[in-house]
Design a protein around this motif. Structure first.
Motif, mmCIF file in Angstrom:
data_model
loop_
_atom_site.group_PDB
_atom_site.id
_atom_site.type_symbol
_atom_site.label_atom_id
_atom_site.label_comp_id
_atom_site.label_asym_id
_atom_site.label_seq_id
_atom_site.Cartn_x
_atom_site.Cartn_y
_atom_site.Cartn_z
ATOM 1 N N ALA A 79 0.813 -1.224 0.000
ATOM 2 C CA ALA A 79 0.000 0.000 0.000
ATOM 3 C C ALA A 79 0.843 1.269 0.000
ATOM 4 C CB ALA A 79 -0.988 0.011 1.176
ATOM 5 N N ASN A 80 2.092 1.162 -0.469
ATOM 6 C CA ASN A 80 2.936 2.350 -0.632
ATOM 7 C C ASN A 80 2.715 2.953 -2.010
ATOM 8 O OD1 ASN A 80 4.391 1.953 1.892
ATOM 9 N ND2 ASN A 80 5.390 0.231 0.874
ATOM 10 N N LYS A 81 2.633 4.270 -2.094
ATOM 11 C CA LYS A 81 2.494 4.930 -3.382
ATOM 12 C C LYS A 81 3.754 4.697 -4.207
ATOM 13 C CE LYS A 81 -0.310 8.823 -1.706
ATOM 14 N NZ LYS A 81 -0.367 10.302 -1.625
ATOM 15 N N VAL A 82 3.572 4.362 -5.473
ATOM 16 C CA VAL A 82 4.708 4.184 -6.372
ATOM 17 C C VAL A 82 4.694 5.235 -7.482
ATOM 18 C CG1 VAL A 82 4.975 1.729 -5.898
ATOM 19 C CG2 VAL A 82 3.442 2.468 -7.732
ATOM 20 N N MET A 83 3.769 6.159 -7.375
ATOM 21 C CA MET A 83 3.680 7.282 -8.311
ATOM 22 C C MET A 83 3.122 8.463 -7.537
ATOM 23 S SD MET A 83 1.484 7.468 -11.866
ATOM 24 C CE MET A 83 1.151 9.043 -12.671
ATOM 25 N N PRO A 84 3.713 9.643 -7.693
ATOM 26 C CA PRO A 84 3.237 10.798 -6.944
ATOM 27 C C PRO A 84 1.736 11.039 -7.164
ATOM 28 C CG PRO A 84 5.298 11.320 -8.041
ATOM 29 C CD PRO A 84 4.859 9.975 -8.566
ATOM 30 N N SER A 85 1.041 11.335 -6.086
ATOM 31 C CA SER A 85 -0.391 11.619 -6.162
ATOM 32 C C SER A 85 -0.761 12.573 -5.049
ATOM 33 C CB SER A 85 -1.207 10.326 -6.030
ATOM 34 O OG SER A 85 -2.590 10.616 -5.918
ATOM 35 N N GLU A 86 -1.663 13.481 -5.353
ATOM 36 C CA GLU A 86 -2.137 14.416 -4.334
ATOM 37 C C GLU A 86 -3.111 13.750 -3.377
ATOM 38 O OE1 GLU A 86 -5.150 17.356 -5.944
ATOM 39 O OE2 GLU A 86 -4.510 16.421 -7.848
ATOM 40 N N TYR A 87 -3.499 12.504 -3.690
ATOM 41 C CA TYR A 87 -4.505 11.806 -2.897
ATOM 42 C C TYR A 87 -3.872 10.741 -2.010
ATOM 43 C CZ TYR A 87 -7.521 13.936 -6.416
ATOM 44 O OH TYR A 87 -8.141 14.830 -7.246
ATOM 45 N N ASP A 88 -4.525 10.494 -0.879
ATOM 46 C CA ASP A 88 -4.128 9.420 0.013
ATOM 47 C C ASP A 88 -5.033 8.214 -0.222
ATOM 48 O OD1 ASP A 88 -2.072 10.820 1.351
ATOM 49 O OD2 ASP A 88 -3.558 11.858 2.593
ATOM 50 N N ILE A 89 -4.628 7.081 0.333
ATOM 51 C CA ILE A 89 -5.476 5.891 0.283
ATOM 52 C C ILE A 89 -5.715 5.412 1.710
ATOM 53 C CG2 ILE A 89 -4.487 5.236 -1.942
ATOM 54 C CD1 ILE A 89 -3.291 2.786 -0.269
ATOM 55 N N ASN A 90 -6.606 4.443 1.855
ATOM 56 C CA ASN A 90 -6.852 3.819 3.145
ATOM 57 C C ASN A 90 -6.069 2.504 3.179
ATOM 58 O OD1 ASN A 90 -7.813 2.713 5.483
ATOM 59 N ND2 ASN A 90 -9.899 2.393 4.752
ATOM 60 N N PRO A 91 -4.887 2.469 3.807
ATOM 61 C CA PRO A 91 -4.070 1.248 3.806
ATOM 62 C C PRO A 91 -4.816 0.045 4.365
ATOM 63 C CG PRO A 91 -2.807 3.108 4.635
ATOM 64 C CD PRO A 91 -4.237 3.561 4.535
ATOM 65 N N ALA A 92 -5.617 0.259 5.407
ATOM 66 C CA ALA A 92 -6.359 -0.852 6.007
ATOM 67 C C ALA A 92 -7.342 -1.448 5.010
ATOM 68 C CB ALA A 92 -7.104 -0.370 7.248
ATOM 69 N N GLY A 93 -7.894 -0.617 4.148
ATOM 70 C CA GLY A 93 -8.864 -1.093 3.174
ATOM 71 C C GLY A 93 -8.254 -1.980 2.110
ATOM 72 N N PHE A 94 -6.912 -1.945 1.997
ATOM 73 C CA PHE A 94 -6.247 -2.739 0.972
ATOM 74 C C PHE A 94 -5.847 -4.119 1.492
ATOM 75 C CE2 PHE A 94 -2.538 -3.505 -2.003
ATOM 76 C CZ PHE A 94 -3.328 -3.636 -3.134
ATOM 77 N N THR A 95 -6.117 -4.416 2.767
ATOM 78 C CA THR A 95 -5.720 -5.698 3.361
ATOM 79 C C THR A 95 -6.295 -6.871 2.579
ATOM 80 O OG1 THR A 95 -5.570 -4.698 5.561
ATOM 81 C CG2 THR A 95 -5.773 -7.097 5.447
ATOM 82 N N ILE A 96 -7.610 -6.839 2.363
ATOM 83 C CA ILE A 96 -8.279 -7.919 1.637
ATOM 84 C C ILE A 96 -7.742 -8.012 0.212
ATOM 85 C CG2 ILE A 96 -10.494 -8.630 0.647
ATOM 86 C CD1 ILE A 96 -11.826 -7.511 3.182
ATOM 87 N N HIS A 97 -7.627 -6.866 -0.430
ATOM 88 C CA HIS A 97 -7.234 -6.837 -1.834
ATOM 89 C C HIS A 97 -5.794 -7.314 -2.038
ATOM 90 C CE1 HIS A 97 -10.801 -4.450 -3.257
ATOM 91 N NE2 HIS A 97 -10.875 -4.309 -1.940
ATOM 92 N N SER A 98 -4.899 -6.848 -1.187
ATOM 93 C CA SER A 98 -3.497 -7.225 -1.341
ATOM 94 C C SER A 98 -3.306 -8.723 -1.144
ATOM 95 C CB SER A 98 -2.622 -6.453 -0.350
ATOM 96 O OG SER A 98 -2.974 -6.736 0.989
ATOM 97 N N ALA A 99 -4.064 -9.307 -0.214
ATOM 98 C CA ALA A 99 -3.961 -10.752 0.023
ATOM 99 C C ALA A 99 -4.333 -11.535 -1.224
ATOM 100 C CB ALA A 99 -4.866 -11.153 1.189
ATOM 101 N N ILE A 100 -5.412 -11.132 -1.867
ATOM 102 C CA ILE A 100 -5.885 -11.854 -3.048
ATOM 103 C C ILE A 100 -4.986 -11.609 -4.248
ATOM 104 C CG2 ILE A 100 -7.819 -12.109 -4.660
ATOM 105 C CD1 ILE A 100 -9.672 -11.369 -2.309
ATOM 106 N N HIS A 101 -4.580 -10.348 -4.470
ATOM 107 C CA HIS A 101 -3.701 -10.045 -5.598
ATOM 108 C C HIS A 101 -2.385 -10.815 -5.484
ATOM 109 C CE1 HIS A 101 -5.992 -7.062 -7.732
ATOM 110 N NE2 HIS A 101 -6.097 -6.273 -6.682
#
Length: 255
Positions: A79-101
């Motif tokens: 859940a680390n940004k790999v491209m500059p963005s003015e927006y943030d993300i919800n790292p906790a929300g990526f738990t499910i997604h990162s596991a499956i990906h």
């Protein structure tokens, strides 16, 4: 999102990544259009084409009908940004997604929702019932994952992945629905069918009479039938029409 911002992001990414951004933003806009969103919560993620384990996800705090191709945030499996963005993300929300990906190389898109009908069926002990034609498609490959509280702990990932196995449909008990697929179009079509099956089930149960179940041999033959019904194109059969629908509505997904 200004045209200048859109052009800046578009110029920084490959043509294939931009196409993925447009389709993923369209998926977010469609979820909002169908009334399946839960304010700013839940996520839809998609793998960026190429060898790197990079993914696109929604900017945290933006409503699903506001999301654009250029506002999507590119991150890695941590859940680390790999491209500059003015927006943030919800790292906790990526738990499910990162596991499956990480576990499923074929899961290029993971779609997770908290629809009221999906949550209602997820709370029923028997889960999804074989009582409609719509239910047969997910029942040909449906898994369940028991509720463990908010999906914040890394140790839940292994159990989630084990429960998912090779299926593309999952009901998260007391939580909601999830689909994954090789394409964004397929993930959306799968969610449409799963969500509709939940809606039909609740309506049928509200009738207060005994329900008729589809025989098991018919359920077992659904995988082959799916390819025939969709001309082996899957979600790609309906996706162009869905994009035209968004264009008529003036949705911002292409920006």
């Amino acid at each position: 999102m200004t045209q200048q911002s859109t052009n800046r992001v578009k110029q920084q990414v490959t043509t294939s990544e931009w196409e993925t951004r447009v389709n993923l933003a369209a998926c977010y806009n469609l979820v909002a259009e169908y009334g399946w969103d839960d304010l700013i919560f839940t996520h839809i993620s998609a793998k960026v084409p190429g060898p790197d384990q990079h993914f696109l996800i929604n900017p945290y705090g933006m409503m699903f009908d506001e999301i654009t191709a250029s506002s999507l945030v590119k991150i890695d499996l941590s859940a680390n940004k790999v491209m500059p963005s003015e927006y943030d993300i919800n790292p906790a929300g990526f738990t499910i997604h990162s596991a499956i990906h990480e576990a499923r190389s074929d899961a290029h898109c993971v779609l997770h929702l908290h629809t009221k009908e999906g949550v209602a069926v997820s709370a029923q002990k028997q889960g999804l019932l074989p009582i409609s034609q719509q239910s047969l498609f997910p029942l040909s490959g449906l898994s369940y994952h028991d509720y463990e509280g908010l999906a914040l702990r890394d140790d839940e990932k292994a159990r989630l992945v084990k429960d998912l196995g090779s299926t593309n449909f999952m009901i998260l008990r007391n939580h909601g629905l999830l689909t994954c697929a090789n394409t964004i179009a397929d993930a959306f079509l799968s969610m449409y069918i799963l969500q509709r099956a939940c809606e039909v089930q609740l309506l049928a149960q509200a009738g207060g009479t005994e329900l008729t179940r589809v025989p098991e041999p018919i359920i077992s033959g659904m995988k082959a039938a799916v390819d025939q019904v969709t001309n082996s194109v899957g979600g790609g059969l309906a996706w162009p029409g869905l994009l035209r629908k968004l264009d008529r509505l003036g949705a911002p997904y292409r920006q």
